[in-house]
Design an enzyme around this catalytic site. Structure first.
Site, mmCIF file in Angstrom:
data_model
loop_
_atom_site.group_PDB
_atom_site.id
_atom_site.type_symbol
_atom_site.label_atom_id
_atom_site.label_comp_id
_atom_site.label_asym_id
_atom_site.label_seq_id
_atom_site.Cartn_x
_atom_site.Cartn_y
_atom_site.Cartn_z
ATOM 1 N N ARG A 39 0.811 -1.212 0.000
ATOM 2 C CA ARG A 39 0.000 0.000 0.000
ATOM 3 C C ARG A 39 0.852 1.274 0.000
ATOM 4 N NH1 ARG A 39 -4.688 1.223 3.936
ATOM 5 N NH2 ARG A 39 -4.576 3.083 2.637
ATOM 6 N N LYS A 40 2.166 1.129 -0.009
ATOM 7 C CA LYS A 40 3.011 2.312 0.032
ATOM 8 C C LYS A 40 3.371 2.784 -1.379
ATOM 9 C CE LYS A 40 2.912 2.438 4.518
ATOM 10 N NZ LYS A 40 2.115 1.261 4.864
#
Length: 370
Positions: free
Chosen positions: A178-179
């Site tokens: 998710r980064k």
């Protein structure tokens, strides 16, 4: 519609295949090359790849000399890994309230949080927006404290023209899917401090120093290394990072143009002199809106949403251990209950963003108490 989809493809697959076929899988040449890529991109003097941002935060705290009984000042609004790293070192996290506009630590509250037991200040760059680092560094300098940036969401973000993660004593990035970029799991510590970098390198690999024929163990270290398999993915991702960051910023601008007119929605801000990565696109809803019901309603419309992040003092472990009342951290408490993360990634189409905005408007109408 998913909350986030990493931008990956054939280059990442080919990179992993190359490492597997080489027979050299653990920390090695690919990891070193990945560190070089991040170092070159951010202009940090040193970069050390680690198994996750959480282990990176813990390792950095150890290297900075934080010990059991010490205190580390952190914002109250963050993923609990921020506080967990402090607790894992036997120290105490001291929670400071946030600015509701930025979701970042309010530096005006820092001086009051510092005691004779404080050993570090650890701001979080919430959702990829740099905290007010000039003000934070000024407080740290007055008290002679190191500043460890939790830059998990902020690779590619800038403050005053400098990269997040290079604005304090050390910084830590995350490469969770998710980064901004991903290695599946992984992290990176950056610093300009030569001695700190040397200690991080030793502690990361069991406390070992390699001699001519074998290793000597000079510290009780950790196995916090990143494998070459993961690093190879990161190297491929670094060739895309400019497109990823610009794509997220473009998508955020488009989404803002669609949701800013919805009653009861406060859209993300970007203070002058900062560049937001929009690792997450987080809005703040009016108190009359039932945020959790909005999440449920959006789910029925096949759109994934979630809370912004956590008011850590509201989580069972921290509530039971520290007993911090809601009114002590009012903005953190409100953000925990009213912040909402919407889908955002470069692959979103115009139709996708229209669908998000339309679904949000309807879901809020159905979740509002008049």
């Amino acid at each position: 519609m998913r909350l986030n989809i990493p931008l990956t493809g054939a280059p990442e697959v080919d990179a992993v295949r190359e490492v597997i076929e080489s027979g050299y899988l653990t920390q090695g040449a690919k990891t070193a090359a990945f560190e070089d890529a991040v170092r070159g991109y951010t202009a940090a003097r040193h970069a050390a790849a680690v198994s996750s941002a959480t282990t990176g935060l813990h390792l950095a705290l150890v290297a900075l000399g934080v010990q059991p009984g010490d205190e580390v000042v952190i914002p109250g609004f963050s993923f609990p890994a921020t506080a967990n790293a402090v607790i894992q070192q036997g120290a105490t996290p001291v929670f400071v309230d946030i600015d509701e506009a930025t979701f970042n630590l309010d530096p005006a509250l820092l001086d009051a949080a510092v005691t004779d037991r404080t050993r570090a200040i650890m701001p979080v760059h919430a959702f990829g927006l740099c905290a007010d680092m000039d003000a934070i560094n000024a407080v740290a300098a007055r008290h002679d404290l190191p500043v460890l940036e939790d830059a998990a969401c902020a690779l590619g973000g800038t403050y005053g023209g400098r990269h997040a993660g290079t604005l304090g004593t050390a910084g830590v990035y995350s490469f969770h899917p998710r980064k901004i970029i991903t290695t599946a799991e992984g992290g990176m510590i950056t610093t300009d401090d030569d001695e700190l970098a040397k200690r991080i390198a030793v502690l990361r690999a069991h406390g070992a120093v390699r001699g001519e024929l074998y290793m000597e163990f000079v510290e009780a270290g950790f196995n916090y290394r990143l494998s070459d398999v993961h690093a190879a993915i990161g190297l491929a991702q670094m060739t895309r990072i400019d497109d990823i960051v610009s794509g997220r910023r473009r998508a955020a601008s488009e989404l803002t143009s669609r949701v800013s007119g919805i009653e009861g929605v406060q859209v993300p801000t970007e203070p002058a002199g900062t560049a937001h990565t929009f690792q997450s696109y987080v809005v703040l809803l009016d108190d009359r809106i039932d945020r959790d019901e909005v999440i449920r309603r959006m789910r029925t419309r096949d759109i994934e949403t979630t809370l912004g992040t956590y008011g850590m003092h509201l989580q069972p472990y921290f509530r039971e251990r520290f007993g911090i009342p809601d009114e002590a951290l009012p903005h953190t408490t409100r953000a925990h209950h009213q912040a909402l993360t919407l889908p955002l990634y470069p692959q979103l189409t115009e139709d996708d963003m229209d669908a998000i905005a339309d679904a949000l408007r309807l879901s809020i109408e159905e979740s509002t108490t008049r």
